[in-house]
Design a protein around this motif. Structure first.
Motif, mmCIF file in Angstrom:
data_model
loop_
_atom_site.group_PDB
_atom_site.id
_atom_site.type_symbol
_atom_site.label_atom_id
_atom_site.label_comp_id
_atom_site.label_asym_id
_atom_site.label_seq_id
_atom_site.Cartn_x
_atom_site.Cartn_y
_atom_site.Cartn_z
ATOM 1 N N VAL A 320 -28.260 -4.176 12.899
ATOM 2 C CA VAL A 320 -27.670 -5.263 13.671
ATOM 3 C C VAL A 320 -26.771 -6.102 12.775
ATOM 4 C CG1 VAL A 320 -28.149 -7.365 14.981
ATOM 5 C CG2 VAL A 320 -29.590 -5.357 15.294
ATOM 6 N N GLY A 321 -25.551 -6.300 13.213
ATOM 7 C CA GLY A 321 -24.604 -7.111 12.454
ATOM 8 C C GLY A 321 -24.210 -8.352 13.227
ATOM 9 N N ILE A 322 -24.663 -9.510 12.779
ATOM 10 C CA ILE A 322 -24.353 -10.786 13.419
ATOM 11 C C ILE A 322 -23.815 -11.733 12.344
ATOM 12 C CG2 ILE A 322 -25.307 -12.785 14.657
ATOM 13 C CD1 ILE A 322 -27.470 -10.952 15.754
ATOM 14 N N PRO A 323 -22.727 -12.455 12.618
ATOM 15 C CA PRO A 323 -22.234 -13.441 11.635
ATOM 16 C C PRO A 323 -23.181 -14.638 11.567
ATOM 17 C CG PRO A 323 -20.937 -13.547 13.656
ATOM 18 C CD PRO A 323 -21.854 -12.373 13.804
ATOM 19 N N TRP A 324 -23.961 -14.716 10.499
ATOM 20 C CA TRP A 324 -24.987 -15.751 10.390
ATOM 21 C C TRP A 324 -24.469 -17.052 9.795
ATOM 22 C CZ3 TRP A 324 -29.539 -14.802 12.684
ATOM 23 C CH2 TRP A 324 -29.858 -13.460 12.968
ATOM 24 N N TYR A 329 -28.269 -18.249 3.899
ATOM 25 C CA TYR A 329 -28.874 -18.774 2.674
ATOM 26 C C TYR A 329 -30.228 -19.428 2.935
ATOM 27 C CZ TYR A 329 -24.148 -18.132 0.882
ATOM 28 O OH TYR A 329 -22.943 -17.581 0.518
ATOM 29 N N LEU A 330 -30.560 -19.603 4.210
ATOM 30 C CA LEU A 330 -31.803 -20.264 4.580
ATOM 31 C C LEU A 330 -32.857 -19.275 5.070
ATOM 32 C CD1 LEU A 330 -33.423 -22.876 5.137
ATOM 33 C CD2 LEU A 330 -32.357 -22.925 7.414
ATOM 34 N N ILE A 331 -32.475 -18.396 6.004
ATOM 35 C CA ILE A 331 -33.434 -17.446 6.571
ATOM 36 C C ILE A 331 -33.041 -16.018 6.216
ATOM 37 C CG2 ILE A 331 -34.030 -18.977 8.478
ATOM 38 C CD1 ILE A 331 -32.259 -17.263 10.287
ATOM 39 N N ASP A 335 -28.656 -8.405 7.097
ATOM 40 C CA ASP A 335 -27.782 -8.192 5.929
ATOM 41 C C ASP A 335 -28.558 -8.402 4.632
ATOM 42 O OD1 ASP A 335 -26.495 -9.198 8.307
ATOM 43 O OD2 ASP A 335 -24.609 -9.182 7.221
ATOM 44 N N PHE A 336 -29.329 -9.476 4.583
ATOM 45 C CA PHE A 336 -30.102 -9.835 3.390
ATOM 46 C C PHE A 336 -31.149 -8.769 3.083
ATOM 47 C CE2 PHE A 336 -33.590 -11.977 1.216
ATOM 48 C CZ PHE A 336 -32.955 -12.829 0.316
ATOM 49 N N HIS A 337 -31.897 -8.356 4.106
ATOM 50 C CA HIS A 337 -33.005 -7.420 3.860
ATOM 51 C C HIS A 337 -32.516 -5.995 3.641
ATOM 52 C CE1 HIS A 337 -37.238 -6.553 3.620
ATOM 53 N NE2 HIS A 337 -37.097 -5.531 4.442
ATOM 54 N N TYR A 352 -36.832 -10.439 -2.049
ATOM 55 C CA TYR A 352 -38.227 -10.180 -1.678
ATOM 56 C C TYR A 352 -38.690 -10.936 -0.426
ATOM 57 C CZ TYR A 352 -38.904 -8.182 -6.372
ATOM 58 O OH TYR A 352 -38.834 -7.412 -7.505
ATOM 59 N N ALA A 353 -38.082 -12.066 -0.122
ATOM 60 C CA ALA A 353 -38.582 -12.920 0.949
ATOM 61 C C ALA A 353 -38.574 -12.203 2.290
ATOM 62 C CB ALA A 353 -37.764 -14.199 1.021
ATOM 63 N N ALA A 354 -39.489 -12.601 3.166
ATOM 64 C CA ALA A 354 -39.567 -12.021 4.506
ATOM 65 C C ALA A 354 -39.015 -12.961 5.574
ATOM 66 C CB ALA A 354 -41.011 -11.668 4.847
ATOM 67 N N HIS A 355 -39.053 -14.277 5.318
ATOM 68 C CA HIS A 355 -38.619 -15.257 6.321
ATOM 69 C C HIS A 355 -37.557 -16.207 5.784
ATOM 70 C CE1 HIS A 355 -41.956 -13.907 8.759
ATOM 71 N NE2 HIS A 355 -42.787 -14.166 7.774
ATOM 72 N N TYR A 356 -37.836 -16.843 4.648
ATOM 73 C CA TYR A 356 -36.947 -17.849 4.096
ATOM 74 C C TYR A 356 -36.180 -17.278 2.903
ATOM 75 C CZ TYR A 356 -39.453 -21.430 6.821
ATOM 76 O OH TYR A 356 -40.000 -22.185 7.825
ATOM 77 N N ALA A 357 -34.888 -17.030 3.100
ATOM 78 C CA ALA A 357 -34.069 -16.453 2.042
ATOM 79 C C ALA A 357 -33.954 -17.372 0.836
ATOM 80 C CB ALA A 357 -32.671 -16.137 2.590
#
Length: 402
Positions: A320-324, A329-331, A335-337, A352-357
């Motif tokens: 899934v590609g969504i412009p966040w 930088y917060l969640i 893209d991050f995972h 490593y984070a699962a919820h808060y980037a």
């Protein structure tokens, strides 16, 4: 329905009756070929309808069996929330769709043997009672497997996430049935079927191993916090535990052998997150849920957290590609995972984070790259065998890698 269509159905059913062994053998071969295949689906050839008919027919049959034995095949936490009338109506609709699609494909000559199988599944479900199976009183504390959780989550995930992946793809052109989807579906099924055993084990370890840490006055104070701030705090406590547990999986060679199973997926989509070693599933749940138990968050907050973590775990692996925007930088976002699952040099042991980037930025483990997406996924060296059984056995046979 025209006379010619009726003749086609009669002919197909007649061939199945006259040559049962031949039809069964061909149907098994075609089903095996379908389950072993991968690639893009195209409209107008009957394959999409055949897959939907087979899937709904099989799930309806499983659902009817669950209706017959709810004390052993359904999850207590879920059945307390059920509307039985709604489930009956949903099953009736699914049976009608599966039956209609399979008959239409038989008439049109598309994959007749596979659609004959789908129709047989529908007939079997109806013969066993269909949506009218009576559900009486039964004991609430029997051992169980989560057949209902498997059915509901598979239906919900496919309807929601496949649609999102097609509408907003991160990697355009990636098929729904990408390579190794079969292995991940087996992980998905087993982890759902074992939900009873996993929850029983996790609850036993938490309550008997960490009960001494509980301070009731502190817990009462926590539960006085408003719902939203308490939920945000609950997610933070869980993610701090998740972060250090996850980091240990990567940095301790013995633990990496188990976690490498999860990282061996070479494509990322909603199903890829299901690829996990069963022992890692249990260990992670214990280590993440224990702090929540000790701190004493309210039941409503913990239930909300469980819903959030379930949704976010699937979303973060999804294609899934969504412009966040600044939220990235917060969640944790897909893209991050996705970077965490990459075997690119700059991605190793990062994110490593699962919820808060922001935890990865705080602890210095966020990926630093000059492009949005990694080039490739999987473990470095591609040493993980394919197949559910082989991957469960891998940690006990392999030397530490990576």
């Amino acid at each position: 329905m025209t006379r010619k269509s009726i003749s086609r159905i009669r002919y197909t059913l007649g061939e199945a009756v006259k040559k049962p062994a031949h039809v069964v053998r061909d149907t098994v071969e075609q089903t095996s070929d379908l389950l072993a295949s991968s690639g893009e689906l195209t409209f107008g050839k009957g394959l999409i309808g055949t897959i939907i008919a087979l899937a709904l027919g099989a799930l309806c049959l499983l659902g009817v069996i669950a209706f017959h034995f709810p004390e052993y095949l359904t999850t207590p936490e879920l059945r307390r929330q059920y509307s039985v009338d709604f489930l009956r109506q949903a099953m009736l609709v699914a049976l009608l769709i599966a039956g209609g699609l399979s008959l239409a494909n038989i008439i049109l000559g598309f994959f007749r043997k596979l659609n004959l199988l789908a129709f047989a599944l529908v007939i079997s479900a109806v013969a066993l009672g269909g949506s009218r199976v009576p559900v009486g009183n039964f004991p609430d504390h029997t051992p169980y497997i989560g057949l209902d959780w498997f059915i509901l989550d598979l239906l919900g995930s496919t309807l929601i996430f496949i649609a999102i992946e097609k509408l907003l793809p991160l990697r355009k052109g990636q098929p729904v049935f990408r390579p190794e989807w079969q292995t991940d579906l087996k992980h998905f099924a087993v982890n759902h079927f074992l939900v009873g055993l996993i929850l029983l084990t996790v609850n036993f370890v938490i309550h008997h191993g960490f009960g001494w840490m509980v301070q009731h006055d502190f817990q009462l104070a926590v539960q006085q916090i408003g719902f939203v701030p308490q939920l945000l705090l609950c997610i933070l406590v869980a993610d701090l535990s998740q972060y250090w547990t996850h980091r240990a999986y990567h940095e301790i060679p013995f633990l990496w052998k188990f976690h490498a199973v999860h990282h061996s997926a070479k494509s990322m989509d909603w199903l890829a997150g299901s690829r996990q070693h069963v022992l890692e599933v249990i260990a992670t749940r214990v280590l993440v849920m224990t702090p929540l138990f000790v701190v004493g968050f309210s039941e409503a907050v913990v239930n909300a957290y469980i819903i959030i973590v379930g949704f976010q775990a699937v979303l973060n692996h999804a294609n899934v590609g969504i412009p966040w925007g600044p939220l990235k930088y917060l969640i944790v976002t897909p893209d991050f995972h996705h970077w965490h699952h990459s075997s690119d040099d700059e991605a190793i042991d990062r994110n490593y984070a699962a919820h808060y980037a922001f935890l990865d930025y705080l602890f210095g483990t966020a990926v630093k790259a000059d492009r949005r997406l990694p080039d490739k996924y999987g473990v470095v060296g591609d040493y993980m065998p394919d197949g559910f059984i082989a991957q469960q056995a891998f940690p006990f046979r392999a030397k530490p890698e990576g």
